[in-house]
Enzyme design. Structure first.
Site, PDB file in Angstrom:
ATOM      1  N   GLN A  44      67.536  36.612   6.234  1.00  0.00           N
ATOM      2  CA  GLN A  44      66.321  36.902   5.468  1.00  0.00           C
ATOM      3  C   GLN A  44      65.225  37.478   6.371  1.00  0.00           C
ATOM      4  O   GLN A  44      64.032  37.293   6.110  1.00  0.00           O
ATOM      5  CB  GLN A  44      65.833  35.643   4.746  1.00  0.00           C
ATOM      6  CG  GLN A  44      66.684  35.286   3.542  1.00  0.00           C
ATOM      7  CD  GLN A  44      66.707  36.400   2.479  1.00  0.00           C
ATOM      8  OE1 GLN A  44      65.743  37.132   2.306  1.00  0.00           O
ATOM      9  NE2 GLN A  44      67.821  36.543   1.784  1.00  0.00           N
ATOM     10  N   SER A  45      65.601  38.178   7.425  1.00  0.00           N
ATOM     11  CA  SER A  45      64.633  38.709   8.372  1.00  0.00           C
ATOM     12  C   SER A  45      63.774  39.823   7.767  1.00  0.00           C
ATOM     13  O   SER A  45      64.280  40.846   7.306  1.00  0.00           O
ATOM     14  CB  SER A  45      65.378  39.255   9.599  1.00  0.00           C
ATOM     15  OG  SER A  45      64.521  40.070  10.368  1.00  0.00           O
ATOM     16  N   ASN A  46      62.465  39.593   7.796  1.00  0.00           N
ATOM     17  CA  ASN A  46      61.527  40.639   7.384  1.00  0.00           C
ATOM     18  C   ASN A  46      61.529  41.779   8.390  1.00  0.00           C
ATOM     19  O   ASN A  46      61.346  42.938   8.044  1.00  0.00           O
ATOM     20  CB  ASN A  46      60.103  40.077   7.292  1.00  0.00           C
ATOM     21  CG  ASN A  46      60.001  38.954   6.299  1.00  0.00           C
ATOM     22  OD1 ASN A  46      60.293  39.133   5.123  1.00  0.00           O
ATOM     23  ND2 ASN A  46      59.598  37.775   6.768  1.00  0.00           N
TER      24      ASN A  46
END
Ligand SMILES: *Cc1c(COP(=O)(O)O)cnc(C)c1O
Length: 325
Positions: free
Chosen positions: A73-75
């Site tokens: 879920q890395s921005n």
């Protein structure tokens, strides 16, 4: 120093505005927000500012391929992919864990934006980057590596420049800020702010809320200090920094990275229901809760102006539907 050698990826300046209704609950304070959730790059966030410098370097070096790493879920990975799409670069993302049955949140967006995604199992912090680089180079790709979180000297320049932007906005709005709250994780946002405040003579107390539970004592502080030393050389600054000069509020990280507690939930619902502004579960929810706690406990000086720097992250919320329902 040239802060203008960057590849435009966002809409700047991002808005700076009061949280009027929210502030009414705290008559001793005025609370403002800086909207880096609105940078405009595939749903925004603080990595946009870092990437303007990181992508420019990639293009200056005539590279055609980017590798970076992060959580599923890395921005950072989602914005890096979006930046690569704009710049015409091939983008490989190394994401920890195994391939999930379905994609959502940032992972889904990275996929739609065209990422070549590699699931790296237990190797969660980019341990496999060099192996992939060799493979790509064999195929004649010119590879540029963007570090975890975009946190190196070039990434920090994004927030040096952001402080200049803030200074201009404060002047325009005839406003002084006493405290700045924000989420700190891989370090370059904090380093950029600290160095920027020295260079542009902006005087406020930074209260970085630590997000990741510390692996070892002083872990992030040391990363920040090393990067500050590098930045000092780059900008020819004289000021001495010691480890004790690095602010970091560690009171809110106990649940560990990515684990949602009642605190983040309270923060998310409070801001959403008073101001119609959405926070994310991992970073800004935690940081905003930290600020709420300071406000409730009146830990800040009477009559002060407080800024919450919203660093984005909204897409991750769609990975927390069950917990937030
Ligand atoms: C990456 C990130 C941060 C932390 O920034 P660092 O420069 O890594 O410390 C804060 N908020 C959001 C939403 C992020 O994606």
């Amino acid at each position: 120093m040239n802060l203008n050698n960057k590849f435009n990826l966002g809409f700047f300046p991002t808005p700076l505005h009061p949280l009027k209704k929210f502030s009414k609950q705290f008559p001793d304070y005025k609370i403002y927000i800086k909207r880096d959730d609105q940078t405009g790059l595939a749903s925004g966030g603080n990595k946009t500012r870092k990437l303007e410098y990181l992508i420019q370097k990639t293009l200056d070096e005539k590279c055609d391929t980017v590798i970076t790493a992060g959580a599923q879920q890395s921005n950072h990975c989602r914005q890096t992919m979006a930046a690569c799409a704009i710049a015409g670069l091939e983008c490989h993302l190394l994401l920890g864990g195994d391939k999930p049955e379905e994609y959502n949140g940032n992972l889904l967006l990275s996929h739609l934006l065209g990422a070549k995604i590699h699931f790296t199992g237990e190797n969660r912090k980019g341990e496999d980057i060099e192996k992939l680089r060799s493979e790509l180079e064999v195929n004649n790709k010119k590879v540029s590596i963007i570090p975890y979180g975009g946190s190196n000297l070039l990434g920090a320049l994004g927030y040096v420049n952001a402080i200049k932007e803030l200074k201009d906005q404060l002047k325009e709005q005839n406003l002084d800020i006493d405290y700045i709250f924000f989420a700190s994780s891989s370090g370059a946002t904090q380093v950029g702010m600290m160095i920027g405040m020295d260079i542009f003579d902006v005087d406020a107390e930074l209260i970085p809320i630590n997000i990741d539970k510390a692996e070892t004592e002083g872990f992030l502080e040391n990363i920040v200090l090393d990067l500050i030393h590098e930045s000092k050389q780059f900008f020819h600054l004289n000021k001495e920094y010691r480890i004790t000069d690095i602010p970091l509020e560690r009171n809110y990280d106990k649940a560990g990275y990515g684990y949602l507690t009642d605190d983040e939930k309270e923060a998310i619902k409070t801001l959403a229901q008073t101001e119609g502004i959405l926070l994310d579960p991992v970073y800004t929810g935690r940081a905003f809760y930290g600020m709420l706690d300071y406000l409730n406990k009146k830990k800040l000086k009477y009559n002060s102006n407080i800024l919450f720097w919203h660093t984005g992250g909204l897409p991750a919320i769609f990975n927390y539907g069950k917990e937030l329902f």
